[in-house]
Design a protein around this motif. Structure first.
Motif, PDB file in Angstrom:
ATOM      1  N   PHE A   1       0.759  -1.209   0.097  1.00 38.38           N
ATOM      2  CA  PHE A   1       0.004  -0.084  -0.103  1.00 38.38           C
ATOM      3  C   PHE A   1       0.996   1.391  -0.056  1.00 38.38           C
ATOM      4  N   SER A   2       0.243   2.369  -0.413  1.00 38.05           N
ATOM      5  CA  SER A   2       0.968   3.766  -0.378  1.00 38.05           C
ATOM      6  C   SER A   2       0.968   4.256   1.082  1.00 38.05           C
ATOM      7  N   ILE A   3       2.122   4.433   1.468  1.00 36.14           N
ATOM      8  CA  ILE A   3       2.043   4.984   2.768  1.00 36.14           C
ATOM      9  C   ILE A   3       1.468   6.687   2.571  1.00 36.14           C
TER      10      ILE A   3
ATOM     11  N   ASP B   1      11.022  -0.836  14.972  1.00 37.20           N
ATOM     12  CA  ASP B   1      11.747  -1.277  13.964  1.00 37.20           C
ATOM     13  C   ASP B   1      11.097  -2.481  13.129  1.00 37.20           C
ATOM     14  N   ILE B   2      11.497  -2.634  11.981  1.00 33.62           N
ATOM     15  CA  ILE B   2      10.994  -4.043  11.425  1.00 33.62           C
ATOM     16  C   ILE B   2      11.804  -5.215  11.227  1.00 33.62           C
ATOM     17  N   PRO B   3      11.470  -6.362  11.745  1.00 36.59           N
ATOM     18  CA  PRO B   3      12.704  -7.455  11.639  1.00 36.59           C
ATOM     19  C   PRO B   3      13.400  -7.444  10.441  1.00 36.59           C
ATOM     20  N   HIS B   4      14.661  -7.984  10.661  1.00 34.47           N
ATOM     21  CA  HIS B   4      15.473  -8.226   9.449  1.00 34.47           C
ATOM     22  C   HIS B   4      16.702  -9.021   9.764  1.00 34.47           C
ATOM     23  N   GLU B   5      16.429  -9.829  11.011  1.00 34.16           N
ATOM     24  CA  GLU B   5      17.726 -10.704  11.326  1.00 34.16           C
ATOM     25  C   GLU B   5      17.624 -12.190  10.455  1.00 34.16           C
ATOM     26  N   PHE B   6      18.689 -12.824  10.453  1.00 33.56           N
ATOM     27  CA  PHE B   6      18.783 -14.027   9.579  1.00 33.56           C
ATOM     28  C   PHE B   6      17.385 -14.531   9.431  1.00 33.56           C
TER      29      PHE B   6
ATOM     30  N   PHE C   1       6.559 -11.686   4.910  1.00 31.57           N
ATOM     31  CA  PHE C   1       7.000 -10.103   5.585  1.00 31.57           C
ATOM     32  C   PHE C   1       6.140  -9.916   6.679  1.00 31.57           C
ATOM     33  N   VAL C   2       4.740 -10.040   6.287  1.00 28.57           N
ATOM     34  CA  VAL C   2       3.914  -9.796   7.146  1.00 28.57           C
ATOM     35  C   VAL C   2       3.835 -10.737   8.535  1.00 28.57           C
TER      36      VAL C   2
ATOM     37  N   GLN D   1      -3.075  -2.990   6.694  1.00 27.83           N
ATOM     38  CA  GLN D   1      -1.909  -2.386   5.864  1.00 27.83           C
ATOM     39  C   GLN D   1      -0.817  -2.556   6.886  1.00 27.83           C
ATOM     40  N   ALA D   2      -0.082  -3.554   6.842  1.00 28.76           N
ATOM     41  CA  ALA D   2       0.933  -4.136   7.865  1.00 28.76           C
ATOM     42  C   ALA D   2       2.078  -3.205   7.377  1.00 28.76           C
ATOM     43  N   GLU D   3       3.053  -2.553   8.347  1.00 31.77           N
ATOM     44  CA  GLU D   3       4.015  -1.770   7.828  1.00 31.77           C
ATOM     45  C   GLU D   3       5.015  -2.325   6.955  1.00 31.77           C
TER      46      GLU D   3
END
Lengths: 190, 450
Positions: free
Chosen positions: B57-59, B68-73, B94-95, B109-111
């Motif tokens: 979605f358009s922010i 923060d948004i998760p991004h570890e291995f 991702f969600v 609309q999940a970030e």
């Protein structure tokens, strides 16, 4: 002195310990229960806007909790879907392979759907024959067939399972098999 | 040959945004139809969580995110979502990773599914359209900041995830540049990321590391080395007073980084004689947990640690923009890049016939092979630079945001530990190079003593 004053402010900055809204999907005349626990003065802002996408009848109700303390402000937003009767949605799960059968199963989010919505119709959504298991019912759905009322009145939330046989081409090459199976549903509010 | 005309290379690496999140609008808004960004119908990019379908979605507006948004291995593995049926990376988790991380029911609309409009990232969008945007630039490893930055500036990594740890800098760019007799400088806006590598402290505290505020003046006067690394002010690093992070790491609003990018581009074009021989590279260390629709290709990588840790793909796509008179204006490069494409290019430029390292060369020779940035250059020059958009960029501000409580992220803890150890072991040099750290330390100790 500057550092001290900043750090003193920081030790008292606002915080949101919890913020919940239930249910997350409602009918046009339903209530939402909103709870919060904060440090600082809390204000709840409510904003309605159209649901993004082709459907023009659904709305998104955005509940934004703004907390202020000592000149600082933080916020958090929860979206609640406001759906009219008869709206179309989708249930989709990732597939696993058991022999020659694709199985997509899981729990349809009870927090998202709550208790206020039932199934009106179901329809195949992946372009292939499906067997659907839900709430003690088993039914078969074919591609391009009319909406099926066999699950009328069963809850939207809860356990679902979709099964589909591999095609001969998929049997020969699993890379052709789909990674998800889905159905289209229309829901009714009670 | 374009590569021969380039004398100055500027590297600016931001933090934690995916290609679709920052530049998906290029195709979605029809601004650059050849770029592989987002397109209608957005339903084709569906993510799956507990039976539900989550769509990009358009922010609505550029604000500080709630977390923060998760991004570890492990979280990246969830995001890439390799199908057990067909073996493909489906980019559909991702969600799910976000819900697991926040322990909260995601919004419709999940970030992680949000993407910026061109008006919200005016400088990034302008540069991508004006110069060359790379739409097949993947982070080197499907994991987080420390391994990917180590890949970017060493060409290999001993670590596979971010943590409070000593990070080896074997194969580092600074040693390589020195050995090749190439002049270089780092301009840092705040505490340098290279402070996390104890073996690089002699560089970090040395004369080649300069305050960012000197960049424009140095460029304008032609006081320019062959390689320049520009570092933003990191979200996870120590901060005091009006200094504000601008590295684009979530939960930051994006406006701070946009302004930093504008200032850096203004420096790059400040001197016409320097500009006509300049290549500025804007890229991101990794995707930061934000959705991207292109599955990274299968690619074998191993850490140098014993026993090695093995990765089976590249990481998600990141925004990559090449800014130079020696790229075709308004072009899209589809060549397969990762962060070692920069190192490959530096070797191609400065030590022709001799690869940067065996590890970087091995990545080039794999199938598919990692290309050099030279693949995006054009022999036809367009020498006149275009000024960036001059409009105001509005962002939120909160001074002293990281003072009161210790950081809970491994990156934040790593930065604080590095700063404190450096102050203990190299007090005189730290006082010269990072004087603000002393006020930061006093404020932190005072705030946390109670």
């Amino acid at each position: 002195m500057v550092a001290l004053s900043i750090s003193q402010l920081q030790s008292c900055k606002p915080r949101i310990y919890s913020f919940t809204a239930n249910p997350r999907t409602i009918g046009p005349n339903d209530s939402i229960q909103v709870n919060w626990k904060t440090r600082g003065m809390a204000t709840l802002l409510i904003h309605d806007r159209p649901m993004p996408g082709p459907d023009t009848t659904s709305r998104l109700r955005e509940l934004t909790l703004v907390v202020q303390k000592n000149g600082h402000e933080i916020s958090k937003m929860i979206q609640v879907a406001v759906l009219p009767n008869g709206i179309t949605d989708k249930i989709v799960f990732k597939t696993v392979l058991h022999g020659d059968t694709l199985i997509a199963a899981g729990v349809n989010n009870p927090l998202r759907w709550g208790d206020a919505f039932d199934i009106r119709t179901v329809q195949e959504g992946s372009g292939r024959s499906l067997t659907v298991l839900h709430a003690g019912h088993i039914l078969h759905l074919e591609p391009s067939s009319e909406p099926n009322k066999a699950l009328l009145g069963t809850p939207v939330k809860g356990n679902w399972e979709f099964r589909s046989l591999l095609t001969p081409a998929e049997k020969a090459d699993h890379r052709l098999a789909p990674d998800r199976l889905s159905i289209l549903i229309t829901v009714q509010h009670h | 040959m374009a590569i021969e005309n380039i004398k100055t290379i500027i590297l600016l690496m931001f933090e934690n945004r995916s290609f679709d999140h920052m530049l998906g609008h290029l195709s979605y808004e029809g601004l650059q139809p050849n770029a592989d960004g987002l397109r209608e119908p957005l339903q084709q990019y569906e993510n799956i969580y507990q039976g539900g379908s989550y769509i990009p979605f358009s922010i609505p507006s550029d604000t500080q995110l709630s977390s923060d948004i998760p991004h570890e291995f492990n979280q990246v593995a969830t995001q890439l979502a390799r199908s057990s049926v067909n073996g493909k990376l489906t980019m559909s988790g991702f969600v799910e990773a976000y819900a697991d991380f926040t322990q909260e029911n995601p919004n419709v609309q999940a970030e992680p599914m949000g993407f910026f409009k061109s008006t919200q990232v005016p400088i990034t969008s302008f540069l991508a359209r004006q110069y060359c945007v790379c739409d097949r630039w993947f982070s080197s490893l499907p994991t987080s900041t420390q391994p990917n930055r180590t890949m970017a500036f060493c060409g290999e990594s001993a670590i596979y995830k971010t943590g409070l740890q000593v990070i080896p800098a074997t194969g580092n760019l600074f040693d390589w540049l020195n050995q090749a007799g190439i002049s270089w400088r780092v301009y840092h806006d705040g505490f340098s990321f290279f402070g996390l590598y104890p073996s690089l402290w002699s560089y970090v505290l040395g004369s080649k590391f300069r305050d960012y505020e000197r960049l424009y003046s140095d460029m304008q006067q032609g006081d320019v080395p062959q390689v320049i690394i520009v570092e933003p002010s990191y979200q996870d690093a120590p901060h005091i007073g009006p200094d504000h992070p601008n590295d684009n790491h979530a939960p930051l609003a994006i406006g701070w980084g946009e302004d930093f990018l504008r200032r850096t581009y203004e420096a790059a074009i400040a001197n016409p004689a320097v500009w006509k021989e300049t290549l500025m590279v804007v890229y991101y260390d990794e995707h930061g947990g934000f959705y991207d629709h292109v599955a990274p290709p299968d690619f074998q990588s191993q850490t140098t640690h014993t026993p090695p840790f093995t990765f089976d793909s590249l990481g998600p796509r990141i925004p990559g923009i090449l800014i130079s008179p020696w790229v075709k204006s308004g072009s899209v490069c589809h060549s397969l890049f990762d962060h070692t494409s920069v190192l490959q290019f530096l070797a191609e430029k400065f030590t022709p016939g001799k690869p940067y390292s065996a590890a970087v060369e091995a990545r080039r020779k794999q199938t598919p092979g990692i290309a050099s940035l030279s693949a995006a250059l054009s022999d036809t020059s367009s020498l006149q630079p275009t000024p960036p958009p001059a409009g105001p960029i509005f962002v939120q501000s909160a001074l002293g945001d990281t003072i009161a409580t210790p950081p809970d992220s491994a990156m934040g803890q790593s930065f604080e530990q590095a700063a404190r150890q450096m102050m203990t072991l190299k007090p005189k040099k730290v006082r010269d190079k990072y004087p603000e750290l002393y006020q930061w330390k006093a404020a932190v100790d005072q705030a946390r003593s109670g």
